[in-house]
Design a protein around this motif. Structure first.
Motif, PDB file in Angstrom:
ATOM      1  N   LYS A  46       0.822  -1.215   0.000  1.00 56.64           N
ATOM      2  CA  LYS A  46       0.000   0.000   0.000  1.00 56.64           C
ATOM      3  C   LYS A  46       0.853   1.261   0.000  1.00 56.64           C
ATOM      4  N   ARG A  47       1.861   1.303   0.853  1.00 58.51           N
ATOM      5  CA  ARG A  47       2.666   2.522   1.015  1.00 58.51           C
ATOM      6  C   ARG A  47       3.886   2.566   0.125  1.00 58.51           C
ATOM      7  N   GLN A  48       4.388   1.436  -0.264  1.00 61.02           N
ATOM      8  CA  GLN A  48       5.645   1.253  -0.993  1.00 61.02           C
ATOM      9  C   GLN A  48       6.831   1.627  -0.103  1.00 61.02           C
ATOM     10  N   LEU A  49       8.016   1.355  -0.611  1.00 61.27           N
ATOM     11  CA  LEU A  49       9.252   1.645   0.127  1.00 61.27           C
ATOM     12  C   LEU A  49       9.861   2.940  -0.374  1.00 61.27           C
ATOM     13  N   ILE A  50      10.499   3.664   0.518  1.00 63.91           N
ATOM     14  CA  ILE A  50      11.114   4.929   0.158  1.00 63.91           C
ATOM     15  C   ILE A  50      12.334   4.728  -0.740  1.00 63.91           C
ATOM     16  N   ALA A  51      13.006   3.593  -0.602  1.00 63.14           N
ATOM     17  CA  ALA A  51      14.202   3.276  -1.394  1.00 63.14           C
ATOM     18  C   ALA A  51      14.364   1.765  -1.451  1.00 63.14           C
TER      19      ALA A  51
END
Length: 82
Positions: A46-51
């Motif tokens: 849902k949020r995904q990863l920042i990197a």
């Protein structure tokens, strides 16, 4: 107490609060709190990863108690915000 805070945050996500991309430290926190793998994967989807997760981040997840299946699931390139 920390588990209730994490649970509350996870429950608030679906009601339209714009959530920032997830960091490796947040993943570690969820793992240390023994959040089920399916819930962690759903939150990352849902949020995904920042990197992308590098070798150091993956090692930290394993040391926190992440299963190999969880590490593989959250390491997928499509889960990184573009």
């Amino acid at each position: 107490m920390k588990r209730w805070i994490a649970l509350t945050l996870l429950l608030l996500l679906p009601i339209g609060i714009a959530a920032a991309p997830m960091t490796p430290k947040e993943l570690e926190f969820l793992i240390r709190q023994r959040t089920p793998d399916a819930e962690i994967i759903a939150a990352v989807q849902k949020r995904q990863l920042i990197a992308p997760l590098d070798a150091t981040a993956i090692q930290a997840l394993r040391q926190s108690g992440a299963s190999e299946g969880l590490v593989k699931a959250v390491s997928a390139p499509e889960l990184v915000i573009s």
